[in-house]
Every structure is written in C-alpha cells, then in structure tokens.
Design an enzyme around this catalytic site. Structure first.
Site, PDB file in Angstrom:
ATOM      1  N   HIS A 209       0.883  -1.175   0.000  1.00 28.15           N
ATOM      2  CA  HIS A 209       0.000   0.000   0.000  1.00 28.15           C
ATOM      3  C   HIS A 209       0.919   1.223   0.000  1.00 28.15           C
ATOM      4  O   HIS A 209       2.038   1.165   0.535  1.00 28.15           O
ATOM      5  CB  HIS A 209      -0.837  -0.047   1.277  1.00 28.15           C
ATOM      6  CG  HIS A 209      -1.895   0.997   1.381  1.00 28.15           C
ATOM      7  ND1 HIS A 209      -1.643   2.282   1.785  1.00 28.15           N
ATOM      8  CD2 HIS A 209      -3.237   0.941   1.145  1.00 28.15           C
ATOM      9  CE1 HIS A 209      -2.784   2.974   1.795  1.00 28.15           C
ATOM     10  NE2 HIS A 209      -3.757   2.177   1.408  1.00 28.15           N
TER      11      HIS A 209
ATOM     12  N   ASP B 183       3.136  -4.520   8.072  1.00 26.81           N
ATOM     13  CA  ASP B 183       1.917  -3.729   7.908  1.00 26.81           C
ATOM     14  C   ASP B 183       0.738  -4.676   8.121  1.00 26.81           C
ATOM     15  O   ASP B 183       0.417  -5.502   7.265  1.00 26.81           O
ATOM     16  CB  ASP B 183       1.903  -3.108   6.503  1.00 26.81           C
ATOM     17  CG  ASP B 183       0.575  -2.416   6.180  1.00 26.81           C
ATOM     18  OD1 ASP B 183      -0.379  -2.553   6.967  1.00 26.81           O
ATOM     19  OD2 ASP B 183       0.509  -1.751   5.127  1.00 26.81           O
TER      20      ASP B 183
ATOM     21  N   GLN C 207      -4.475  -5.141   7.112  1.00 28.22           N
ATOM     22  CA  GLN C 207      -5.486  -6.073   6.605  1.00 28.22           C
ATOM     23  C   GLN C 207      -5.359  -7.468   7.234  1.00 28.22           C
ATOM     24  O   GLN C 207      -6.034  -8.394   6.789  1.00 28.22           O
ATOM     25  CB  GLN C 207      -5.383  -6.194   5.072  1.00 28.22           C
ATOM     26  CG  GLN C 207      -5.571  -4.898   4.319  1.00 28.22           C
ATOM     27  CD  GLN C 207      -6.997  -4.330   4.393  1.00 28.22           C
ATOM     28  OE1 GLN C 207      -7.922  -4.965   4.887  1.00 28.22           O
ATOM     29  NE2 GLN C 207      -7.166  -3.112   3.909  1.00 28.22           N
TER      30      GLN C 207
ATOM     31  N   LYS D 292     -10.407  -0.317  10.718  1.00 21.63           N
ATOM     32  CA  LYS D 292     -10.573  -1.511   9.882  1.00 21.63           C
ATOM     33  C   LYS D 292     -10.921  -2.734  10.715  1.00 21.63           C
ATOM     34  O   LYS D 292     -10.975  -3.849  10.218  1.00 21.63           O
ATOM     35  CB  LYS D 292      -9.298  -1.775   9.076  1.00 21.63           C
ATOM     36  CG  LYS D 292      -9.010  -0.706   8.015  1.00 21.63           C
ATOM     37  CD  LYS D 292      -7.831  -1.102   7.181  1.00 21.63           C
ATOM     38  CE  LYS D 292      -7.245   0.063   6.397  1.00 21.63           C
ATOM     39  NZ  LYS D 292      -8.081   0.512   5.296  1.00 21.63           N
TER      40      LYS D 292
ATOM     41  N   CYS E  85      -4.725   2.447  -3.736  1.00 22.13           N
ATOM     42  CA  CYS E  85      -3.497   2.967  -3.108  1.00 22.13           C
ATOM     43  C   CYS E  85      -2.348   1.981  -3.267  1.00 22.13           C
ATOM     44  O   CYS E  85      -1.531   1.813  -2.345  1.00 22.13           O
ATOM     45  CB  CYS E  85      -3.711   3.287  -1.634  1.00 22.13           C
ATOM     46  SG  CYS E  85      -4.938   4.545  -1.368  1.00 22.13           S
TER      47      CYS E  85
HETATM   48  N1  7TS Z   1      -1.799  -0.696   4.642  1.00 21.06           N
HETATM   49  C1  7TS Z   1      -2.729  -1.471   4.044  1.00 21.06           C
HETATM   50  C2  7TS Z   1      -2.385  -2.860   3.650  1.00 21.06           C
HETATM   51  C3  7TS Z   1      -3.999  -0.951   3.806  1.00 21.06           C
HETATM   52  O1  7TS Z   1      -4.907  -1.726   3.217  1.00 21.06           O
HETATM   53  C4  7TS Z   1      -4.286   0.379   4.185  1.00 21.06           C
HETATM   54  C5  7TS Z   1      -5.610   1.008   3.878  1.00 21.06           C
HETATM   55  C6  7TS Z   1      -3.303   1.115   4.840  1.00 21.06           C
HETATM   56  C7  7TS Z   1      -2.059   0.553   5.035  1.00 21.06           C
HETATM   57  C8  7TS Z   1      -3.532   2.497   5.337  1.00 21.06           C
HETATM   58  O2  7TS Z   1      -4.421   2.494   6.397  1.00 21.06           O
HETATM   59  P1  7TS Z   1      -4.900   3.856   7.080  1.00 21.06           P
HETATM   60  O3  7TS Z   1      -5.929   3.423   8.073  1.00 21.06           O
HETATM   61  O4  7TS Z   1      -3.720   4.496   7.694  1.00 21.06           O
HETATM   62  O5  7TS Z   1      -5.481   4.682   5.969  1.00 21.06           O
HETATM   63  N2  7TS Z   1      -6.285   0.432   2.807  1.00 21.06           N
HETATM   64  C9  7TS Z   1      -7.404   0.901   2.205  1.00 21.06           C
HETATM   65  C10 7TS Z   1      -8.028   0.206   1.186  1.00 21.06           C
HETATM   66  O6  7TS Z   1      -7.660  -0.875   0.739  1.00 21.06           O
HETATM   67  N3  7TS Z   1      -9.093   0.927   0.775  1.00 21.06           N
HETATM   68  O7  7TS Z   1      -9.156   2.055   1.494  1.00 21.06           O
HETATM   69  C11 7TS Z   1      -8.098   2.057   2.384  1.00 21.06           C
END
Ligand code: 7TS
Length: 436
Positions: free
Chosen positions: A149, A226, A229, A252, A390
């Site tokens: 990401h 990371d 997910q 999430k 992303c």
């Molecule tokens: N890493 C992964 C694997 C992610 O899927 C996401 C967000 C992030 C980092 C960043 O997370 P945040 O909470 O700091 O924004 N992924 C997604 C997605 O797949 N669709 O919207 C956000």
C-alpha cells in the site's frame, strides 16, 4: 458480568461503570451478529437493502463500540495524564484500559509496546521518522515488496531520498504471491530494514510473515509488518510473528477512525528519537532543551484520541468474544463463495490466486470499467470499491489502471455475495447492450 438468554454478555465499563453489551458465545449466528450493526440494515437508493462489501476500506462499528464512545463522552470525558480530578482519573483509566486490551489482543509483552497513532499510515511514518532518520545511513538498503500500500512505500521513499539509502523490492509473481527465492537473495548485510504487508489489500495474499521476519532477523535487519489487513481478520500475535514493529488501524477492525497502533519492541522504541514534540512526551523542559518521557508516551505528543482508544478497546473486546479464529474461518467461507461465484461469470478475471488468501477480492469485468461497475453496483445497493487501491505500482505490474474490489468481513452474508454477482451480470448486460 451478566448473560442474557440470547447469550449476550453485559459487563460494566471499569472507568465509568456503564454497561457494555458483548455478543455471546452463540454469536457466530450471522443474523444475531448483524443485530449488533444497525447500519447493515439501512436501505439505500429507494429502499434497496445495503450489501456492504467495502470492509478493506473501513469496517462498520458494532453497537458496543458506539456505546463505549457514547458512555465515554457522556460520563467520563476529561483530558488524560494531567489533571487530578475525578473525571480526569476516570478518563485516564479508560484510555489506558484501551491500551491494555490492544496489547492483549496482539499478545504484546505489555502496554509499553503499544503506541497510539492515527492509523497504520501514521504508525509507519513514525518508524520512518523516529527510527529511520536516526539509524539509516547512505548506502543502507531497505527491502519492501511490490505489493505495498502507498503507506508502506512513500514514507520509505522519502527516507531513502533524505538519507541516500537504496530501496529494493521483492517481486510479486503472477498468482499474487511474493517471490520468496528473490526475497532471500535480497537479504544481504547491507539491508537494515525489511518492511512488508502481511495481507495485501488488493490481491488478498496472506504473506508468510513469520518466515519472512525470521529470515530478515537472521541477517540483523529490523522488521516492520503492515498489519492493516491482517490484524482485523485473523489471529495475529506479535510473539509468534517475531517482528520488531507491527502497524494497524482501528477503523478496519470495528473501531473508530483516527486511532491506530504501532507495536514496537522495547529496546527499539527506547532507542528511537521522538516523532513529534509537545505536551505529554517530555520529562523535563527548559527554555533551551528537553528530555523525554518514557515509552510509549515519548511518541504521543499532545492530547491523544482518548475516545478512540476507548472505542478500539471495545472493538477488541467484541472480536475477542467472537473469537478471532471464528472470524477468520467465517471469512474464509465467504471468500470461497465469492471467488467461486464471480469466477462463474463469463468475462470476470480475479486478481490474486494465492493458496492462502483473505477476503479482499479484486477483479475486472470485460467491457465494464471498474468505476462504472462500482457505480452500477451501488445503484443495486451493493457497496464495493474501484480504483487503484493505493497500490499503483502493483496495479501497473498487472497492466491495470484500476480494479473493482469486494472485501468481506464476518458480518457479511452469502446473499450479499449473490447480489454482487447479480449486479456484475446486470452491469455486463447493460454496458454491452445499454439495458438495465
Ligand atoms: N496498509 C494497508 C495494507 C492498507 O490496506 C491500508 C488502507 C493502509 C495501510 C492504510 O491504512 P490507514 O488506516 O492508515 O489509511 N487500505 C485501504 C483500502 O484498501 N481501501 O481504502 C483504504
């Protein structure tokens, strides 16, 4: 604690004494679970039932989480770690209880290892800033993968540019797995950091994180996983993973937006410089210089997201009560159904065929642009995401500007997947012949 006939447990919030309702042991009954998420019953676009299949972007919040937030603001609200009055002590206890629950959820050794951030993105930036700027030297190598990401890519690009470090990438194979042979070859003494995604938000691939961490640590590299997910969807134990850092987001995993976590090993957190300066993160301040508070406060400048920590604590309670192994098993069933049903539609191509995969299912439909598909599905009441997710370098590798993605959580139903597939078939028809 009391248990009602439906198996729901009611516990008192230790800070404010108010009740928090948790699902009971029979809670993997999907309809009962859905009762905990009123938003799943809203109707959209002239009375269509909602099928929420955008859980990789953010999940819905259980009533217990919303109640915990309400209770906090109605009965416990004050700033933390400063005033000595009653409410301030209640708020501090509620906030720190959130940290304790998060530590227990990922089997961290203790609360010292849990830094509250705004989310995965901030957690990774914190490591890049506080660890990277201090310890990365010109010529050092940082190993990432092609499936990251942007939040586990751009911070390292910025750091590498500033420090004259070199970024290396583990290639993604056609089936959506990482080339593990290539990874092993990249692990030379020049590598100071290995940072990779546990579960891909695009391909759904579950990477062999434990083995990858062990290989990196064997050459003395620091490891960051990371977990954005993975932590919400499967049991994740930092003790088992063996990583130095784990980053994830509250929103999430049923929690509020604006709260996230950086797990870090004691020795590393202690060796790092502060991230931001301000109140709370200091020990002693003179006009000229300052000394720092102990970890984790050293990294938590300013008033934190107190209710966020309370809500995230309630989210971990809910998930723990359900059982993360059950959450995972349920999602595996739903993922299988989704892949089989979508694959049966002519012209649908699914990306990511890793043997071990999660419920983020990206696909394209011949003759229908992903954005048109997402819009069409939305009119049918089916919420999916379309775009580059992303992860532009990954999509480019597969020759795609965008994909559509359905992403599942334990509260989804097979009927919702049927409705997705129906919407896909209808969209194909519409864009081929212009009929709805
Ligand atoms: N890493 C992964 C694997 C992610 O899927 C996401 C967000 C992030 C980092 C960043 O997370 P945040 O909470 O700091 O924004 N992924 C997604 C997605 O797949 N669709 O919207 C956000």
């Amino acid at each position: 604690m009391t248990t009602d006939p439906a198996g729901c447990k009611t516990i008192g919030c230790s800070a404010c004494g108010d009740r928090i309702v948790l699902p009971g042991s029979r809670a993997m009954d999907p309809m009962k679970i859905r009762g905990d998420f009123p938003i799943l019953n809203v109707q959209v676009h002239d009375g269509k039932p909602l099928a929420y299949l955008d859980n990789a972007a953010t999940t819905q919040k259980s009533s217990s989480v919303v109640c915990a937030l309400c209770d906090y603001y109605q009965f416990c609200n004050a700033n933390v770690h400063r005033s000595l009055h009653y409410l301030a002590e209640q708020a501090t206890r509620a906030f720190e209880r959130g940290r304790e629950r998060v530590a227990a959820f990922i089997q961290a050794p203790g609360v010292r290892n849990i830094v509250f951030t705004r989310g995965t993105t901030e957690s990774i930036n914190l490591v890049a800033h506080s660890w990277g700027r201090k310890f990365i030297r010109p010529g050092d190598e940082i190993v990432l993968t092609e499936m990251e990401h942007h939040s586990n890519l751009v911070p390292w690009q910025l750091l590498a540019k500033e420090k004259g470090a070199v970024l290396r990438f583990v290639p993604v194979l056609e089936d959506g797995t990482l080339d593990q042979d290539a990874y092993r070859k990249l692990l030379t003494p020049k590598v100071k950091l290995v940072a990779f995604v546990h579960v891909s938000n695009v391909l759904g691939t579950v990477n062999p994180a434990k083995e990858m961490v062990a290989a990196a640590r064997a050459i003395g590299a620091v490891t960051l996983v990371d977990g954005a997910q993975s932590v919400p969807h499967q049991p994740v134990s930092v003790e088992d993973l063996g990583c130095d850092f784990l980053a994830f987001s509250g929103h999430k995993m049923l929690g509020p937006t604006g709260i996230g976590v950086l797990f870090g090993r004691d020795t590393l957190l202690e060796s790092m410089d502060p991230f931001m300066g301000g109140g709370e993160m200091i020990s002693r301040v003179t006009l000229e210089e300052s000394t720092w508070a102990d970890v984790p406060q050293k990294f938590e400048a300013g008033t934190p997201h107190i209710s966020g920590a309370v809500g995230l604590g309630a989210a971990t309670d809910y998930l723990t009560e359900l059982g993360m192994d059950k959450v995972h098993a349920r999602e595996q069933e739903l993922t299988k159904i989704t892949i089989e049903a979508l694959s049966a539609v002519p012209g649908v191509r699914i990306f990511g065929r890793a043997p071990e995969r999660s419920g983020a299912v990206s696909f394209e439909v011949e003759g229908v642009h992903p954005h048109d598909l997402a819009q069409f599905a939305d009119r049918e009441g089916v919420a999916i995401r379309a775009g580059h997710m992303c992860a532009q370098p990954l999509l480019r590798k597969f020759g795609l500007p965008a994909v559509a993605r359905a992403s599942l959580y334990f509260y989804n139903l097979p009927e919702e997947i049927e409705r997705l597939v129906h919407a896909v078939r209808k969209a194909k028809e519409f864009f081929a012949h212009g009929t709805r």
